[in-house]
Design a protein around this motif. Structure first.
Motif, PDB file in Angstrom:
ATOM      1  N   GLY A   1     -16.545  48.484 -50.411  1.00 45.39           N
ATOM      2  CA  GLY A   1     -17.210  48.081 -51.651  1.00 45.39           C
ATOM      3  C   GLY A   1     -17.960  49.236 -52.299  1.00 45.39           C
ATOM      4  O   GLY A   1     -17.966  49.377 -53.527  1.00 45.39           O
ATOM      5  N   ALA A   2     -18.589  50.075 -51.473  1.00 44.48           N
ATOM      6  CA  ALA A   2     -19.287  51.250 -52.013  1.00 44.48           C
ATOM      7  C   ALA A   2     -18.294  52.238 -52.623  1.00 44.48           C
ATOM      8  O   ALA A   2     -18.555  52.806 -53.695  1.00 44.48           O
ATOM      9  N   ILE A   3     -17.159  52.439 -51.975  1.00 47.01           N
ATOM     10  CA  ILE A   3     -16.118  53.317 -52.539  1.00 47.01           C
ATOM     11  C   ILE A   3     -15.617  52.753 -53.858  1.00 47.01           C
ATOM     12  O   ILE A   3     -15.388  53.494 -54.826  1.00 47.01           O
ATOM     13  N   TRP A   4     -15.460  51.431 -53.938  1.00 46.16           N
ATOM     14  CA  TRP A   4     -15.000  50.779 -55.163  1.00 46.16           C
ATOM     15  C   TRP A   4     -15.996  51.005 -56.300  1.00 46.16           C
ATOM     16  O   TRP A   4     -15.604  51.337 -57.420  1.00 46.16           O
ATOM     17  N   VAL A   5     -17.289  50.850 -56.009  1.00 47.90           N
ATOM     18  CA  VAL A   5     -18.321  51.057 -57.035  1.00 47.90           C
ATOM     19  C   VAL A   5     -18.348  52.522 -57.483  1.00 47.90           C
ATOM     20  O   VAL A   5     -18.452  52.816 -58.681  1.00 47.90           O
ATOM     21  N   ILE A   6     -18.223  53.448 -56.551  1.00 51.42           N
ATOM     22  CA  ILE A   6     -18.207  54.876 -56.897  1.00 51.42           C
ATOM     23  C   ILE A   6     -17.011  55.198 -57.776  1.00 51.42           C
ATOM     24  O   ILE A   6     -17.122  55.962 -58.747  1.00 51.42           O
ATOM     25  N   ALA A   7     -15.850  54.607 -57.477  1.00 50.77           N
ATOM     26  CA  ALA A   7     -14.664  54.842 -58.299  1.00 50.77           C
ATOM     27  C   ALA A   7     -14.852  54.285 -59.711  1.00 50.77           C
ATOM     28  O   ALA A   7     -14.476  54.929 -60.700  1.00 50.77           O
ATOM     29  N   ILE A   8     -15.456  53.102 -59.827  1.00 50.60           N
ATOM     30  CA  ILE A   8     -15.710  52.498 -61.147  1.00 50.60           C
ATOM     31  C   ILE A   8     -16.655  53.379 -61.962  1.00 50.60           C
ATOM     32  O   ILE A   8     -16.408  53.666 -63.142  1.00 50.60           O
TER      33      ILE A   8
ATOM     34  N   ILE B   1      -9.126  61.953 -62.980  1.00 50.54           N
ATOM     35  CA  ILE B   1      -9.175  60.531 -63.341  1.00 50.54           C
ATOM     36  C   ILE B   1      -8.018  59.770 -62.690  1.00 50.54           C
ATOM     37  O   ILE B   1      -8.173  58.606 -62.309  1.00 50.54           O
ATOM     38  N   LEU B   2      -6.872  60.447 -62.510  1.00 50.33           N
ATOM     39  CA  LEU B   2      -5.746  59.793 -61.835  1.00 50.33           C
ATOM     40  C   LEU B   2      -6.100  59.498 -60.380  1.00 50.33           C
ATOM     41  O   LEU B   2      -5.791  58.417 -59.864  1.00 50.33           O
ATOM     42  N   PHE B   3      -6.772  60.449 -59.722  1.00 50.24           N
ATOM     43  CA  PHE B   3      -7.212  60.233 -58.342  1.00 50.24           C
ATOM     44  C   PHE B   3      -8.163  59.044 -58.253  1.00 50.24           C
ATOM     45  O   PHE B   3      -8.040  58.202 -57.357  1.00 50.24           O
ATOM     46  N   LEU B   4      -9.110  58.963 -59.183  1.00 48.01           N
ATOM     47  CA  LEU B   4     -10.069  57.850 -59.167  1.00 48.01           C
ATOM     48  C   LEU B   4      -9.388  56.511 -59.460  1.00 48.01           C
ATOM     49  O   LEU B   4      -9.771  55.483 -58.905  1.00 48.01           O
ATOM     50  N   GLN B   5      -8.375  56.522 -60.321  1.00 53.22           N
ATOM     51  CA  GLN B   5      -7.654  55.283 -60.613  1.00 53.22           C
ATOM     52  C   GLN B   5      -6.863  54.805 -59.396  1.00 53.22           C
ATOM     53  O   GLN B   5      -6.838  53.612 -59.095  1.00 53.22           O
ATOM     54  N   ILE B   6      -6.229  55.746 -58.704  1.00 56.34           N
ATOM     55  CA  ILE B   6      -5.506  55.381 -57.487  1.00 56.34           C
ATOM     56  C   ILE B   6      -6.479  54.888 -56.423  1.00 56.34           C
ATOM     57  O   ILE B   6      -6.216  53.896 -55.741  1.00 56.34           O
ATOM     58  N   LEU B   7      -7.621  55.570 -56.287  1.00 57.24           N
ATOM     59  CA  LEU B   7      -8.644  55.151 -55.339  1.00 57.24           C
ATOM     60  C   LEU B   7      -9.166  53.756 -55.679  1.00 57.24           C
ATOM     61  O   LEU B   7      -9.399  52.932 -54.785  1.00 57.24           O
TER      62      LEU B   7
ATOM     63  N   GLY C   1     -17.334  56.564 -61.519  1.00 57.04           N
ATOM     64  CA  GLY C   1     -16.683  57.842 -61.806  1.00 57.04           C
ATOM     65  C   GLY C   1     -15.708  57.755 -62.967  1.00 57.04           C
ATOM     66  O   GLY C   1     -15.691  58.630 -63.840  1.00 57.04           O
ATOM     67  N   ILE C   2     -14.908  56.705 -62.992  1.00 59.32           N
ATOM     68  CA  ILE C   2     -13.967  56.516 -64.103  1.00 59.32           C
ATOM     69  C   ILE C   2     -14.729  56.305 -65.402  1.00 59.32           C
ATOM     70  O   ILE C   2     -14.370  56.865 -66.457  1.00 59.32           O
ATOM     71  N   GLY C   3     -15.787  55.533 -65.360  1.00 53.58           N
ATOM     72  CA  GLY C   3     -16.591  55.310 -66.561  1.00 53.58           C
ATOM     73  C   GLY C   3     -17.208  56.579 -67.095  1.00 53.58           C
ATOM     74  O   GLY C   3     -17.209  56.825 -68.310  1.00 53.58           O
ATOM     75  N   LEU C   4     -17.735  57.412 -66.197  1.00 55.34           N
ATOM     76  CA  LEU C   4     -18.339  58.664 -66.636  1.00 55.34           C
ATOM     77  C   LEU C   4     -17.307  59.632 -67.205  1.00 55.34           C
ATOM     78  O   LEU C   4     -17.552  60.299 -68.206  1.00 55.34           O
ATOM     79  N   LEU C   5     -16.132  59.693 -66.542  1.00 57.87           N
ATOM     80  CA  LEU C   5     -15.092  60.590 -67.044  1.00 57.87           C
ATOM     81  C   LEU C   5     -14.542  60.123 -68.384  1.00 57.87           C
ATOM     82  O   LEU C   5     -14.211  60.954 -69.245  1.00 57.87           O
ATOM     83  N   MET C   6     -14.447  58.812 -68.578  1.00 58.59           N
ATOM     84  CA  MET C   6     -13.971  58.311 -69.867  1.00 58.59           C
ATOM     85  C   MET C   6     -15.004  58.535 -70.965  1.00 58.59           C
ATOM     86  O   MET C   6     -14.649  58.749 -72.128  1.00 58.59           O
ATOM     87  N   LYS C   7     -16.289  58.490 -70.613  1.00 56.50           N
ATOM     88  CA  LYS C   7     -17.337  58.712 -71.589  1.00 56.50           C
ATOM     89  C   LYS C   7     -17.350  60.170 -72.041  1.00 56.50           C
ATOM     90  O   LYS C   7     -17.599  60.473 -73.212  1.00 56.50           O
TER      91      LYS C   7
END
Length: 77
Positions: free
Chosen positions: A60-67, A2-8, A69-75
């Motif tokens: 923009g696609a990387i940004w959406v994937i990061a969002i 999740i830290l990697f996705l937040q930095i991304l 991914g973070i949402g799924l990991l938080m869920k």
């Protein structure tokens, strides 16, 4: 992970802001400072503008994937 996705997400957000500001508006834009002002005689936009469009869509696609991914990991947690 999740830290990697937040930095991304932070890096892609800042890069996306920069890329959007570089796009040409109706009266020209910051992209004209970097050679985007030269128009091709056959097409409506220059090669620089087309490459800027592609790069903006990619970031923009990387940004959406990061969002997502973070949402799924938080869920899951």
């Amino acid at each position: 992970m999740i830290l990697f996705l937040q930095i991304l997400l932070i890096v892609s957000s800042l890069l996306l802001i920069l890329l959007v500001l570089l796009h040409r508006g109706r009266g020209g834009g910051l992209s004209s400072l970097f050679g985007g002002g030269m128009q091709s005689s056959l097409s409506g936009s220059s090669v620089v503008e087309k490459n800027l469009d592609r790069l903006t869509l990619f970031v923009g696609a990387i940004w959406v994937i990061a969002i997502v991914g973070i949402g799924l990991l938080m869920k899951v947690n």
